[in-house]
Enzyme design. Structure first.
Site, PDB file in Angstrom:
ATOM      1  N   LYS A   1      32.242   0.913  66.918  1.00  0.00           N
ATOM      2  CA  LYS A   1      31.958   1.616  65.784  1.00  0.00           C
ATOM      3  C   LYS A   1      32.388   0.589  64.603  1.00  0.00           C
ATOM      4  CE  LYS A   1      32.873   5.803  64.449  1.00  0.00           C
ATOM      5  NZ  LYS A   1      32.521   7.197  64.559  1.00  0.00           N
TER       6      LYS A   1
ATOM      7  N   ARG B  48      53.851  21.661  70.493  1.00  0.00           N
ATOM      8  CA  ARG B  48      53.289  21.540  69.157  1.00  0.00           C
ATOM      9  C   ARG B  48      52.535  22.637  68.728  1.00  0.00           C
ATOM     10  NH1 ARG B  48      51.040  15.191  69.613  1.00  0.00           N
ATOM     11  NH2 ARG B  48      53.096  14.242  69.517  1.00  0.00           N
TER      12      ARG B  48
ATOM     13  N   GLU C 156      40.467  10.170  74.783  1.00  0.00           N
ATOM     14  CA  GLU C 156      40.578  11.409  74.009  1.00  0.00           C
ATOM     15  C   GLU C 156      39.282  12.097  74.164  1.00  0.00           C
ATOM     16  OE1 GLU C 156      42.381  10.998  70.477  1.00  0.00           O
ATOM     17  OE2 GLU C 156      41.794  13.088  69.783  1.00  0.00           O
TER      18      GLU C 156
ATOM     19  N   LEU D 115      48.435   8.516  75.116  1.00  0.00           N
ATOM     20  CA  LEU D 115      48.642   6.988  75.500  1.00  0.00           C
ATOM     21  C   LEU D 115      48.444   6.721  77.042  1.00  0.00           C
ATOM     22  CD1 LEU D 115      50.974   5.535  72.879  1.00  0.00           C
ATOM     23  CD2 LEU D 115      48.429   5.501  72.867  1.00  0.00           C
TER      24      LEU D 115
HETATM   25  C1  LIG Z   1      48.643   9.178  63.849  1.00  0.00           C
HETATM   26  C2  LIG Z   1      48.398   9.203  65.521  1.00  0.00           C
HETATM   27  C3  LIG Z   1      49.563   9.459  66.017  1.00  0.00           C
HETATM   28  C4  LIG Z   1      49.525   9.219  67.717  1.00  0.00           C
HETATM   29  N1  LIG Z   1      50.913   9.214  68.256  1.00  0.00           N
HETATM   30  C5  LIG Z   1      50.698   9.336  69.694  1.00  0.00           C
HETATM   31  C6  LIG Z   1      51.746   9.161  70.404  1.00  0.00           C
HETATM   32  O1  LIG Z   1      52.859   8.994  69.837  1.00  0.00           O
HETATM   33  N2  LIG Z   1      51.667   9.259  71.636  1.00  0.00           N
HETATM   34  C7  LIG Z   1      50.431   9.542  72.440  1.00  0.00           C
HETATM   35  O2  LIG Z   1      50.698   9.580  73.512  1.00  0.00           O
HETATM   36  N3  LIG Z   1      49.488   9.785  71.715  1.00  0.00           N
HETATM   37  C8  LIG Z   1      49.468   9.544  70.314  1.00  0.00           C
HETATM   38  N4  LIG Z   1      48.314   9.878  69.617  1.00  0.00           N
HETATM   39  C9  LIG Z   1      46.905  10.106  70.222  1.00  0.00           C
HETATM   40  C10 LIG Z   1      46.631   8.975  70.987  1.00  0.00           C
HETATM   41  O3  LIG Z   1      46.754   7.963  69.925  1.00  0.00           O
HETATM   42  C11 LIG Z   1      45.028   8.942  71.036  1.00  0.00           C
HETATM   43  O4  LIG Z   1      44.829  10.067  71.624  1.00  0.00           O
HETATM   44  C12 LIG Z   1      44.562   7.996  71.960  1.00  0.00           C
HETATM   45  O5  LIG Z   1      45.017   6.629  71.565  1.00  0.00           O
HETATM   46  C13 LIG Z   1      43.048   7.940  71.922  1.00  0.00           C
HETATM   47  O6  LIG Z   1      42.673   6.710  72.506  1.00  0.00           O
HETATM   48  P1  LIG Z   1      41.340   6.551  72.813  1.00  0.00           P
HETATM   49  O7  LIG Z   1      40.938   4.982  73.349  1.00  0.00           O
HETATM   50  O8  LIG Z   1      40.740   7.760  73.749  1.00  0.00           O
HETATM   51  O9  LIG Z   1      40.239   6.604  71.407  1.00  0.00           O
HETATM   52  P2  LIG Z   1      40.550   5.562  70.004  1.00  0.00           P
HETATM   53  O10 LIG Z   1      41.716   4.953  69.968  1.00  0.00           O
HETATM   54  O11 LIG Z   1      40.458   6.664  68.751  1.00  0.00           O
HETATM   55  O12 LIG Z   1      39.404   4.653  70.156  1.00  0.00           O
HETATM   56  C14 LIG Z   1      38.112   5.179  70.004  1.00  0.00           C
HETATM   57  C15 LIG Z   1      37.154   4.054  69.726  1.00  0.00           C
HETATM   58  O13 LIG Z   1      35.806   4.370  69.869  1.00  0.00           O
HETATM   59  C16 LIG Z   1      35.243   3.765  68.546  1.00  0.00           C
HETATM   60  N5  LIG Z   1      33.835   4.755  68.370  1.00  0.00           N
HETATM   61  C17 LIG Z   1      33.723   5.941  67.944  1.00  0.00           C
HETATM   62  N6  LIG Z   1      32.666   6.484  67.969  1.00  0.00           N
HETATM   63  C18 LIG Z   1      31.864   5.545  68.372  1.00  0.00           C
HETATM   64  C19 LIG Z   1      30.309   5.504  68.469  1.00  0.00           C
HETATM   65  N7  LIG Z   1      29.595   6.257  68.114  1.00  0.00           N
HETATM   66  N8  LIG Z   1      30.144   4.228  68.947  1.00  0.00           N
HETATM   67  C20 LIG Z   1      30.829   3.249  69.097  1.00  0.00           C
HETATM   68  N9  LIG Z   1      32.142   3.336  69.174  1.00  0.00           N
HETATM   69  C21 LIG Z   1      32.555   4.634  68.633  1.00  0.00           C
HETATM   70  C22 LIG Z   1      36.151   4.151  67.330  1.00  0.00           C
HETATM   71  O14 LIG Z   1      35.772   3.515  66.364  1.00  0.00           O
HETATM   72  C23 LIG Z   1      37.453   3.610  68.324  1.00  0.00           C
HETATM   73  O15 LIG Z   1      37.382   2.121  68.355  1.00  0.00           O
HETATM   74  C24 LIG Z   1      48.142   9.681  68.249  1.00  0.00           C
HETATM   75  C25 LIG Z   1      47.152   9.868  67.266  1.00  0.00           C
HETATM   76  C26 LIG Z   1      47.232   9.721  66.193  1.00  0.00           C
HETATM   77  C27 LIG Z   1      46.121   9.799  65.232  1.00  0.00           C
END
Ligand SMILES: Cc1cc2nc3c(=O)[nH]c(=O)nc-3n(C[C@H](O)[C@H](O)[C@H](O)COP(=O)(O)OP(=O)(O)OC[C@H]3O[C@@H](n4cnc5c(N)ncnc54)[C@H](O)[C@@H]3O)c2cc1C
Ligand code: SF4
Ligand code: SF4
Ligand code: FES
Lengths: 523, 207
Positions: free
Chosen positions: A111, A350, A445, A461
């Site tokens: 996105k 938490r 997630e 992570l």
């Molecule tokens: C501030 C913060 C701190 C955190 N700290 C920790 C930590 O210390 N340890 C830990 O284990 N977890 C931590 N988490 C949780 C963890 O970072 C996330 O759950 C994890 O990184 C999610 O990874 P992901 O690849 O599933 O999603 P994301 O990394 O969010 O990636 C999702 C991607 O999908 C894209 N996307 C969304 N909708 C669409 C669409 N309709 N079409 C195309 N693309 C789309 C987004 O733009 C993004 O690029 C933290 C989260 C946050 C917000």
């Protein structure tokens, strides 16, 4: 909100060296955790999870009309690939890299830009049982317990057994971790765990991970489509997932990508601001993946369970929702109410801590600023007193944040309040990230079942790399010689029929794509 | 708290908005659409590149739009994100750590042309000593160079500023990655991997 003790008065009562006793911690979840707010839940009336409880705001999106119909697809360009990965965070990158290295042609559509994600924001670290006193079994037990025994045991077992190899894999991608003088990885203890199990890189674990993965992806033959949100998945004549329709923000037009397998890795939901809470999540965390998968018929779970991080910044208000990593509490920093009393064990899970903070605030022991902001103290000066200089070295990001808010965490405690952080539930998957729809994998997630009803720090992570790699491999290995005969959006006909039968308002459209504040309209 | 409004120009549009807003938020506040070049809103993703000129200042600064709070008279322009660089390499192409130096110069041949003009350092919103990093890397001091880029958010502003197309941030990341790839060998992790390989650690899911 104005109930409580005014900021200046509370600051006078605050002492960094006071002794405190802790009250018992029971019933507190049911009484104070936002998942249990009265009237916040509804029963779904449409789709495979019909009858299940779901948060009202999410239900509205799940039961909304699609953004496109057949007419929008007339004359759109079509691109074909073996594997389509949707989402450019850690899960999507790990899946795409693994699929590509196992011979598949891969398009990664995202996105925002590749790497603009929740992953890049992660601070605290990632879990893996690597210390001699620790075991995968203990990791498993802790994860289940923190999730109130609601997690899918098989998924958790896979993940904890994968964990050490996930760290090795990341190191081989070029990711650094903090080490002691002998080269061992440093570990710290996540809240709700029985051992030191978090490995990390300063409070930049996600940044370090994401910049390395992004570089790996750009140095591969994966085709990256930035600024290409998916608005709908494609289905085949046999009910397989067969690709997706994206909207090109740059060209302002729809495009179709046909694929033999789709890996959905769209991350979380923070920008839906469930229950009106501020969020720690990135700009694109609008829960799109849940809606896309649900429309195709994929089963979802735990749609009433969200994680509120105990320590979002409460004040100054322009930083509201900014995260202060749990690592700070792991390092011994305590929470105090406006009377200067400690009210909770800071290393409990938490959900307990957030509920405890909400209780302090509801019962008038919160610190009130400007009549509208309330919170409790995070006692950073005490850490400075105990170990001068260490905080700045371990938590550089915290100091940047403080600087933006004109705060000095070594001198004054920081005012914090829970912030919407993580979607505990999501798409039901198996051990390879496969959803209940053939050809559709969901990782990271957006998936559900690994954390039960509460996640412990560092397992997200871990999950994204563990299951990202699994899905990437599985998708690449199961390519059929010929693709799908037909692919289109026929599934929407059924959706619309069901929606009108259930008398759902057809003027609401989903997925959300971008938060309302950005004033974005399609076309 | 009633907030003071300040007047700024963003992408040529005159806007007045509360002073606590960032450049990105102020643009939205005025009703304009922007979804590109926005990611974390926390200063770690590097998407929101802007050019900023303050009143009575000649100097134009490169910054992160989500970390730039508006001030009276500020002129702000959002910058597009540049295309990925052509500096491709695979860590696995390097047989061992003796090869790193030659691979570095193969991948980043331009570093020897660095004019030590300081443009990269000046443009870095994270106050990284970018130029020094490039110089150290060219000399093969990868550990030292990589340490300078700990806080790099890959905003590519240094790359945009560089007259020699050196891509200093990718130089920094190369240095960091080879250090992990060749030299991070933690005994506690390796011991556990071996125990797992021997099948000594299984998880019981029945209880
Ligand atoms: C501030 C913060 C701190 C955190 N700290 C920790 C930590 O210390 N340890 C830990 O284990 N977890 C931590 N988490 C949780 C963890 O970072 C996330 O759950 C994890 O990184 C999610 O990874 P992901 O690849 O599933 O999603 P994301 O990394 O969010 O990636 C999702 C991607 O999908 C894209 N996307 C969304 N909708 C669409 C669409 N309709 N079409 C195309 N693309 C789309 C987004 O733009 C993004 O690029 C933290 C989260 C946050 C917000
Ligand atoms: S080194 Fe370059 S890419 Fe990294 S933060 Fe500084 S200007 Fe941005
Ligand atoms: S901008 Fe380029 S040429 Fe100038 S000092 Fe930096 S790396 Fe060298
Ligand atoms: S939006 Fe991520 S650095 Fe500004």
């Amino acid at each position: 909100m104005s109930k409580g003790i005014p900021y200046d008065e509370a600051l006078k009562r605050y002492q960094h060296d006071k002794e405190h006793t802790l009250p018992e911690m029971n019933e507190i979840l049911r009484d104070y955790h936002p998942d249990y707010y009265p009237d916040s839940l509804v029963k779904l009336q449409v789709g495979i999870n019909k009858g299940d409880l779901c948060h009202r705001q999410l239900a509205e999106m799940l039961q909304a009309d699609a953004r496109i119909d057949e007419a929008d697809l007339a004359g759109t360009s079509i691109t074909e690939t073996n594997v389509l990965v949707i989402g450019g965070g850690g899960a999507g990158s790990a899946a795409a890299l693994t699929a590509a290295r196992n011979g598949a042609s891969v398009i990664l559509a995202t996105k925002l830009r590749l790497g603009d994600s929740n992953t890049v924001m992660a601070e605290g670290g990632i879990q893996a049982s690597i210390e001699s006193g620790d075991t995968p079994q203990a990791h498993y037990d802790d994860t289940l317990k923190a999730g109130h025994n609601k997690a899918n045991k098989k998924l958790v077992a896979r993940m904890v057994m994968d964990a050490p190899d996930v760290i090795r894999w990341l190191i081989q991608e070029g990711m650094q971790f903090d080490q002691n003088e002998f080269g061992d990885l440093l570990t710290r203890r996540p809240g709700g765990a029985s051992a030191n199990r978090i490995v990390y890189y300063r409070d930049y674990t996600g940044l370090e991970m994401m910049r390395v993965l992004r570089e790996s992806v750009s140095n591969s033959n994966i085709e990256v489509w930035d600024h290409s949100p998916v608005v709908e998945l494609l289905s085949s004549e046999t009910g397989h997932c067969a690709g997706a329709v994206i909207y090109s923000v740059e060209e302002r037009t729809y495009k179709m990508i046909k694929a033999q397998a789709v890996i959905l890795a769209t991350g979380g939901i923070g920008r839906m601001h469930i229950n009106g809470f501020p969020t720690t999540n990135h700009f694109g965390a609008t829960g799109d993946g849940l809606i896309l998968a649900y429309r195709l018929g994929a089963k979802l779970r735990d749609l009433d369970s969200f994680q509120y991080h105990p320590t979002g910044v409460a004040y100054p208000s322009h930083l509201a929702g900014s995260l202060i990593t749990e690592g700070v509490r792991s390092a011994g920093v305590q929470l105090l109410n406006a009377l200067g009393e400690r009210f909770v064990d800071e290393l409990k899970p938490r959900d307990y801590i957030s509920a405890a903070i909400l209780r302090e605030c509801a019962e008038g022991r919160g610190v009130v600023v400007d009549d509208q902001t309330v919170g409790v103290w995070l006692d950073t000066p005490n850490m400075e007193l105990r170990e001068p200089g260490l905080m700045k070295q371990r938590f550089p990001k915290l100091f940047h944040l403080a600087k933006r808010g004109n705060l000095d965490p070594t001198k004054k405690p920081i005012l914090v309040y829970p912030a919407l952080h993580y979607q505990n539930g999501g798409v039901v998957i198996d051990e390879n990230g496969h959803s209940t729809i053939p050809g559709l994998y969901c990782v990271g997630e957006v998936s559900g079942g690994i954390h039960g009803r509460n996640r412990i720090m560092g397992n997200a992570l871990l999950e994204i790399i563990s299951f990202g790699r699994r899905a990437g491999l599985q998708a690449a290995q199961n390519l059929s010689a010929r693709g799908h005969k037909k692919s289109g959006i026929e599934h929407l006909t059924k959706l619309r029929r069901e929606l009108s039968r259930a008398n759902m308002p057809m003027d609401v459209k989903s997925p959300m794509l971008f938060p309302a504040c950005a004033n974005f309209e399609l076309e | 708290m009633s907030e003071k409004l300040v007047n700024v120009t963003i992408n040529g549009k005159k806007i007045s908005a509360p002073a606590s807003l960032s450049a990105v938020q102020a643009f939205w506040h005025a009703g304009y659409t922007r979804v590109e070049g926005i990611g974390c809103m926390e200063g770690v993703c590097g998407s929101c590149r802007v050019m900023v000129r303050r009143v009575n200042k000649k100097e134009v600064r490169m910054q992160l739009g989500c970390q730039t709070f508006i001030e009276e008279g500020m002129q702000i322009i959002f910058l597009a994100f540049p295309a990925p660089t052509h500096h491709a390499y695979q860590l696995s192409d390097m047989k061992n750590s003796w090869d790193v130096h030659s691979q570095f110069h193969k991948t980043f041949p331009e570093t020897i042309d660095c004019r030590v003009c300081g443009g990269c350092t000046q443009s870095c919103p994270k106050d990284i000593e970018v130029q020094r990093g490039v110089e150290l890397a060219a000399k093969g001091k990868f550990r030292e160079a990589g340490e300078l880029f700990i806080e790099c958010v890959m905003c590519n502003l240094c790359m945009t500023a560089c007259p020699e197309h050196i891509a200093p941030n990718h130089v920094g990341l190369f240095c960091r990655r080879v250090m992990a790839y060749f030299h991070l060998r933690p005994a506690n992790l390796i011991t556990r991997l071996e125990e797992l390989r021997q099948g000594e650690m299984d998880v019981r899911t029945d209880n």
